[in-house]
Structures are given as structure tokens and as C-alpha cells.
Design a protein around this motif. Sequence first.
Motif, PDB file in Angstrom:
ATOM      1  N   PHE A   8       0.849  -1.186   0.000  1.00 37.09           N
ATOM      2  CA  PHE A   8       0.000   0.000   0.000  1.00 37.09           C
ATOM      3  C   PHE A   8       0.885   1.236   0.000  1.00 37.09           C
ATOM      4  O   PHE A   8       1.910   1.282   0.677  1.00 37.09           O
ATOM      5  CB  PHE A   8      -0.916   0.009   1.228  1.00 37.09           C
ATOM      6  CG  PHE A   8      -2.018  -0.991   1.131  1.00 37.09           C
ATOM      7  CD1 PHE A   8      -3.237  -0.644   0.573  1.00 37.09           C
ATOM      8  CD2 PHE A   8      -1.836  -2.285   1.580  1.00 37.09           C
ATOM      9  CE1 PHE A   8      -4.253  -1.575   0.464  1.00 37.09           C
ATOM     10  CE2 PHE A   8      -2.844  -3.226   1.478  1.00 37.09           C
ATOM     11  CZ  PHE A   8      -4.065  -2.868   0.920  1.00 37.09           C
ATOM     12  N   VAL A   9       0.480   2.241  -0.749  1.00 38.04           N
ATOM     13  CA  VAL A   9       1.196   3.504  -0.832  1.00 38.04           C
ATOM     14  C   VAL A   9       0.559   4.469   0.160  1.00 38.04           C
ATOM     15  O   VAL A   9      -0.659   4.608   0.219  1.00 38.04           O
ATOM     16  CB  VAL A   9       1.126   4.070  -2.266  1.00 38.04           C
ATOM     17  CG1 VAL A   9       1.755   5.444  -2.336  1.00 38.04           C
ATOM     18  CG2 VAL A   9       1.790   3.124  -3.245  1.00 38.04           C
ATOM     19  N   ASN A  10       1.402   5.128   0.929  1.00 43.09           N
ATOM     20  CA  ASN A  10       0.960   6.088   1.925  1.00 43.09           C
ATOM     21  C   ASN A  10       0.607   7.397   1.228  1.00 43.09           C
ATOM     22  O   ASN A  10       1.487   8.069   0.689  1.00 43.09           O
ATOM     23  CB  ASN A  10       2.084   6.308   2.942  1.00 43.09           C
ATOM     24  CG  ASN A  10       1.744   7.297   4.011  1.00 43.09           C
ATOM     25  OD1 ASN A  10       0.738   7.988   3.951  1.00 43.09           O
ATOM     26  ND2 ASN A  10       2.598   7.392   5.002  1.00 43.09           N
ATOM     27  N   PRO A  11      -0.673   7.807   1.206  1.00 44.84           N
ATOM     28  CA  PRO A  11      -1.035   9.040   0.494  1.00 44.84           C
ATOM     29  C   PRO A  11      -0.385  10.285   1.089  1.00 44.84           C
ATOM     30  O   PRO A  11      -0.157  11.253   0.372  1.00 44.84           O
ATOM     31  CB  PRO A  11      -2.562   9.097   0.585  1.00 44.84           C
ATOM     32  CG  PRO A  11      -2.938   8.164   1.668  1.00 44.84           C
ATOM     33  CD  PRO A  11      -1.831   7.159   1.808  1.00 44.84           C
ATOM     34  N   ASP A  12      -0.062  10.271   2.389  1.00 52.58           N
ATOM     35  CA  ASP A  12       0.601  11.427   2.996  1.00 52.58           C
ATOM     36  C   ASP A  12       1.962  11.689   2.359  1.00 52.58           C
ATOM     37  O   ASP A  12       2.420  12.836   2.313  1.00 52.58           O
ATOM     38  CB  ASP A  12       0.789  11.230   4.504  1.00 52.58           C
ATOM     39  CG  ASP A  12      -0.453  11.567   5.301  1.00 52.58           C
ATOM     40  OD1 ASP A  12      -1.416  12.095   4.699  1.00 52.58           O
ATOM     41  OD2 ASP A  12      -0.462  11.295   6.507  1.00 52.58           O
ATOM     42  N   ALA A  13       2.616  10.641   1.868  1.00 50.21           N
ATOM     43  CA  ALA A  13       3.923  10.812   1.237  1.00 50.21           C
ATOM     44  C   ALA A  13       3.819  11.625  -0.059  1.00 50.21           C
ATOM     45  O   ALA A  13       4.809  12.166  -0.534  1.00 50.21           O
ATOM     46  CB  ALA A  13       4.561   9.449   0.948  1.00 50.21           C
ATOM     47  N   PHE A  14       2.617  11.705  -0.608  1.00 44.45           N
ATOM     48  CA  PHE A  14       2.390  12.420  -1.865  1.00 44.45           C
ATOM     49  C   PHE A  14       1.408  13.577  -1.695  1.00 44.45           C
ATOM     50  O   PHE A  14       0.814  14.043  -2.657  1.00 44.45           O
ATOM     51  CB  PHE A  14       1.872  11.445  -2.925  1.00 44.45           C
ATOM     52  CG  PHE A  14       2.822  10.312  -3.176  1.00 44.45           C
ATOM     53  CD1 PHE A  14       3.888  10.468  -4.038  1.00 44.45           C
ATOM     54  CD2 PHE A  14       2.668   9.095  -2.525  1.00 44.45           C
ATOM     55  CE1 PHE A  14       4.778   9.434  -4.257  1.00 44.45           C
ATOM     56  CE2 PHE A  14       3.550   8.051  -2.742  1.00 44.45           C
ATOM     57  CZ  PHE A  14       4.609   8.226  -3.606  1.00 44.45           C
ATOM     58  N   ALA A  15       1.223  14.049  -0.455  1.00 46.44           N
ATOM     59  CA  ALA A  15       0.211  15.060  -0.156  1.00 46.44           C
ATOM     60  C   ALA A  15       0.400  16.333  -0.980  1.00 46.44           C
ATOM     61  O   ALA A  15      -0.570  16.841  -1.561  1.00 46.44           O
ATOM     62  CB  ALA A  15       0.205  15.384   1.333  1.00 46.44           C
ATOM     63  N   ASP A  16       1.608  16.852  -1.057  1.00 44.89           N
ATOM     64  CA  ASP A  16       1.835  18.089  -1.816  1.00 44.89           C
ATOM     65  C   ASP A  16       1.432  17.921  -3.273  1.00 44.89           C
ATOM     66  O   ASP A  16       0.752  18.774  -3.847  1.00 44.89           O
ATOM     67  CB  ASP A  16       3.292  18.526  -1.716  1.00 44.89           C
ATOM     68  CG  ASP A  16       3.682  18.979  -0.319  1.00 44.89           C
ATOM     69  OD1 ASP A  16       2.775  19.325   0.477  1.00 44.89           O
ATOM     70  OD2 ASP A  16       4.888  18.968  -0.019  1.00 44.89           O
ATOM     71  N   PHE A  17       1.856  16.807  -3.882  1.00 43.80           N
ATOM     72  CA  PHE A  17       1.514  16.545  -5.279  1.00 43.80           C
ATOM     73  C   PHE A  17       0.000  16.420  -5.463  1.00 43.80           C
ATOM     74  O   PHE A  17      -0.586  17.009  -6.375  1.00 43.80           O
ATOM     75  CB  PHE A  17       2.204  15.269  -5.771  1.00 43.80           C
ATOM     76  CG  PHE A  17       1.655  14.777  -7.077  1.00 43.80           C
ATOM     77  CD1 PHE A  17       2.012  15.384  -8.268  1.00 43.80           C
ATOM     78  CD2 PHE A  17       0.757  13.719  -7.112  1.00 43.80           C
ATOM     79  CE1 PHE A  17       1.487  14.943  -9.474  1.00 43.80           C
ATOM     80  CE2 PHE A  17       0.234  13.269  -8.307  1.00 43.80           C
ATOM     81  CZ  PHE A  17       0.601  13.885  -9.496  1.00 43.80           C
ATOM     82  N   LEU A  18      -0.663  15.652  -4.586  1.00 43.38           N
ATOM     83  CA  LEU A  18      -2.107  15.436  -4.710  1.00 43.38           C
ATOM     84  C   LEU A  18      -2.890  16.742  -4.556  1.00 43.38           C
ATOM     85  O   LEU A  18      -3.838  17.000  -5.301  1.00 43.38           O
ATOM     86  CB  LEU A  18      -2.586  14.408  -3.689  1.00 43.38           C
ATOM     87  CG  LEU A  18      -2.076  12.982  -3.906  1.00 43.38           C
ATOM     88  CD1 LEU A  18      -2.401  12.115  -2.700  1.00 43.38           C
ATOM     89  CD2 LEU A  18      -2.633  12.389  -5.178  1.00 43.38           C
ATOM     90  N   LEU A  19      -2.502  17.572  -3.610  1.00 40.31           N
ATOM     91  CA  LEU A  19      -3.187  18.842  -3.398  1.00 40.31           C
ATOM     92  C   LEU A  19      -3.011  19.771  -4.596  1.00 40.31           C
ATOM     93  O   LEU A  19      -3.968  20.393  -5.062  1.00 40.31           O
ATOM     94  CB  LEU A  19      -2.698  19.511  -2.116  1.00 40.31           C
ATOM     95  CG  LEU A  19      -3.079  18.781  -0.823  1.00 40.31           C
ATOM     96  CD1 LEU A  19      -2.354  19.404   0.371  1.00 40.31           C
ATOM     97  CD2 LEU A  19      -4.576  18.775  -0.610  1.00 40.31           C
ATOM     98  N   LYS A  20      -1.784  19.857  -5.128  1.00 42.11           N
ATOM     99  CA  LYS A  20      -1.535  20.735  -6.271  1.00 42.11           C
ATOM    100  C   LYS A  20      -2.222  20.209  -7.525  1.00 42.11           C
ATOM    101  O   LYS A  20      -2.882  20.960  -8.242  1.00 42.11           O
ATOM    102  CB  LYS A  20      -0.035  20.886  -6.521  1.00 42.11           C
ATOM    103  CG  LYS A  20       0.260  21.819  -7.700  1.00 42.11           C
ATOM    104  CD  LYS A  20       1.717  22.076  -7.876  1.00 42.11           C
ATOM    105  CE  LYS A  20       2.072  22.986  -9.016  1.00 42.11           C
ATOM    106  NZ  LYS A  20       1.106  23.313 -10.007  1.00 42.11           N
ATOM    107  N   ALA A  21      -2.087  18.909  -7.787  1.00 40.39           N
ATOM    108  CA  ALA A  21      -2.684  18.333  -8.996  1.00 40.39           C
ATOM    109  C   ALA A  21      -4.206  18.456  -8.976  1.00 40.39           C
ATOM    110  O   ALA A  21      -4.821  18.783  -9.994  1.00 40.39           O
ATOM    111  CB  ALA A  21      -2.265  16.873  -9.141  1.00 40.39           C
TER     112      ALA A  21
END
Length: 129
Positions: A99-112
Motif C-alpha cells: 500500500f502507498v501512503n497518500p501522505d507521502a504524496f500530499a503536496d503533489f495530490l493537493l496541487k494536482a
Amino acid sequence: MPTLVTYGYGQQSTRGTIDPEKYSAGVLKKIAVDVRTEIRPWAAGFLTTPTERGTGTCAGDSGGGVVAALQGRGGRVHNVLLGVQAVASIPCEDNQQIFVNPDAFADFLLKASADLGAPLKPSLSWRDF
């Protein structure tokens, strides 16, 4: 760490990935999984295995969430998304999942999401407990 629960619409067994007559995807299922590696806020992923023998995730379950029920202040229980399934081993029964931790990609997810016109709002995190 409490037992986690994962959800998915994938195949119900390995047979469905091999024999078209046994195709069984499209029905929501949930299984309990045990964490086998540490879940770290700075790490991109973590490993799990099914709690109950003979179960597992399968083709089509990728993208499904893994949730922990955490008790907060005042005794209220919150379901917190800890990861999104990236891959699972074969066969589908008694397998391993990453499983991938979504917090590790929070900046990318918020900007995208903002760039695409559907901004996400940060919400409750497991760090709040």
C-alpha cells in the motif's frame, strides 16, 4: 497497530484471472490485513498480508484503500485512510499487498487536484492520534 481493513472490486479468486468462465470482479469485498512493515510518514509504502487464511486481494483491487479504525479524544472512532493498494502478489489467496501512503504524496495530490479544478481539502490524519 490495529488490524486494518482493505476494500476492492477485484477478482474474488485467482481462478477469475485465468479462466474467463470464472470471472468474478465488480463486487465490493473487504478483508482484514496485518501490517508486516512499519508505516512511516516519510516512507512511500508498507507491506501487508491477509489476517484470515485463504483470503487476499486480487487483480482489480489496486487503487482500493486500507483503513484503520482509530479511537480519538472522547472515545470517538475515526476511520483513517492509511494507504492505497499499489500491487499484490499472485496467487490472490494468502498473498502480500503493498500500500502507498497518500501522505507521502500530499503536496503533489493537493496541487494536482487544484490544477484539475477539483481541489482536495486536507482532513484528519493518523498523526492526529
